[in-house]
Design an enzyme around this catalytic site. Structure first.
Site, PDB file in Angstrom:
ATOM      1  N   HIS A   1       0.842  -1.193   0.000  1.00 11.12           N
ATOM      2  CA  HIS A   1       0.000   0.000   0.000  1.00 11.12           C
ATOM      3  C   HIS A   1       0.876   1.240   0.000  1.00 11.12           C
ATOM      4  O   HIS A   1       1.992   1.237   0.484  1.00 11.12           O
ATOM      5  CB  HIS A   1      -0.981   0.005   1.170  1.00 11.12           C
ATOM      6  CG  HIS A   1      -0.366  -0.155   2.526  1.00 11.12           C
ATOM      7  ND1 HIS A   1       0.136  -1.361   2.986  1.00 11.12           N
ATOM      8  CD2 HIS A   1      -0.173   0.729   3.522  1.00 11.12           C
ATOM      9  CE1 HIS A   1       0.598  -1.206   4.211  1.00 11.12           C
ATOM     10  NE2 HIS A   1       0.438   0.066   4.559  1.00 11.12           N
ATOM     11  N   MET A   2       0.329   2.268  -0.585  1.00 10.88           N
ATOM     12  CA  MET A   2       1.015   3.540  -0.745  1.00 10.88           C
ATOM     13  C   MET A   2       0.283   4.572   0.107  1.00 10.88           C
ATOM     14  O   MET A   2      -0.938   4.664   0.050  1.00 10.88           O
ATOM     15  CB  MET A   2       0.954   3.910  -2.225  1.00 10.88           C
ATOM     16  CG  MET A   2       1.598   5.189  -2.619  1.00 10.88           C
ATOM     17  SD  MET A   2       1.480   5.390  -4.427  1.00 10.88           S
ATOM     18  CE  MET A   2       2.715   4.220  -4.971  1.00 10.88           C
ATOM     19  N   HIS A   3       1.045   5.325   0.890  1.00 11.84           N
ATOM     20  CA  HIS A   3       0.489   6.411   1.694  1.00 11.84           C
ATOM     21  C   HIS A   3       0.684   7.726   0.939  1.00 11.84           C
ATOM     22  O   HIS A   3       1.800   8.040   0.525  1.00 11.84           O
ATOM     23  CB  HIS A   3       1.222   6.535   3.031  1.00 11.84           C
ATOM     24  CG  HIS A   3       1.116   5.346   3.915  1.00 11.84           C
ATOM     25  ND1 HIS A   3       0.234   5.278   4.967  1.00 11.84           N
ATOM     26  CD2 HIS A   3       1.799   4.174   3.920  1.00 11.84           C
ATOM     27  CE1 HIS A   3       0.380   4.117   5.583  1.00 11.84           C
ATOM     28  NE2 HIS A   3       1.330   3.434   4.968  1.00 11.84           N
TER      29      HIS A   3
END
Length: 113
Positions: A101-103
């Protein structure tokens, strides 16, 4: 690896989330424990456990994740002042869920790393 994580449940709409974007490749939603005024997670719709699991077959998903994150930054009007995109890999880097996942963080001055 089992694909029964909280992120999979969000993609399948089995648990509620504040989804702000979705297509056939990724889903983006607000983080439930935000570290900035704007804190959005961008996840692939297929299980990739971590950045260590990026391969020839799924590598284009990462480009799409960045594309979506940048477009959300523009939508949220944080692209001029600045934002941060983070991908943690494994526990020593702070990856809490074994699902890539990318923040996307912004909306305030972020501390230097």
């Amino acid at each position: 690896m089992s694909n029964d994580s909280i992120f999979k449940k969000i993609i399948e709409k089995k648990i509620p989330a504040n989804i702000i974007y979705e297509d056939e490749i990724v889903t983006a939603f607000k983080d439930i424990k935000p570290k900035a005024p704007i804190h959005i997670l961008v996840i692939p719709n297929i299980l990739i456990a971590s950045s260590n699991d990026i391969n020839k077959k799924n590598k284009d998903i990462l480009g799409h994740m960045f594309y979506v994150a940048v477009n959300i930054a523009k939508q949220k009007k944080i692209n001029k002042e600045g934002y941060r995109i983070i991908v943690n890999c494994n526990k020593n880097a702070g990856q809490e869920i074994n699902y890539l996942h990318m923040h996307l963080l912004g909306g305030k001055k972020l501390n230097a790393l």
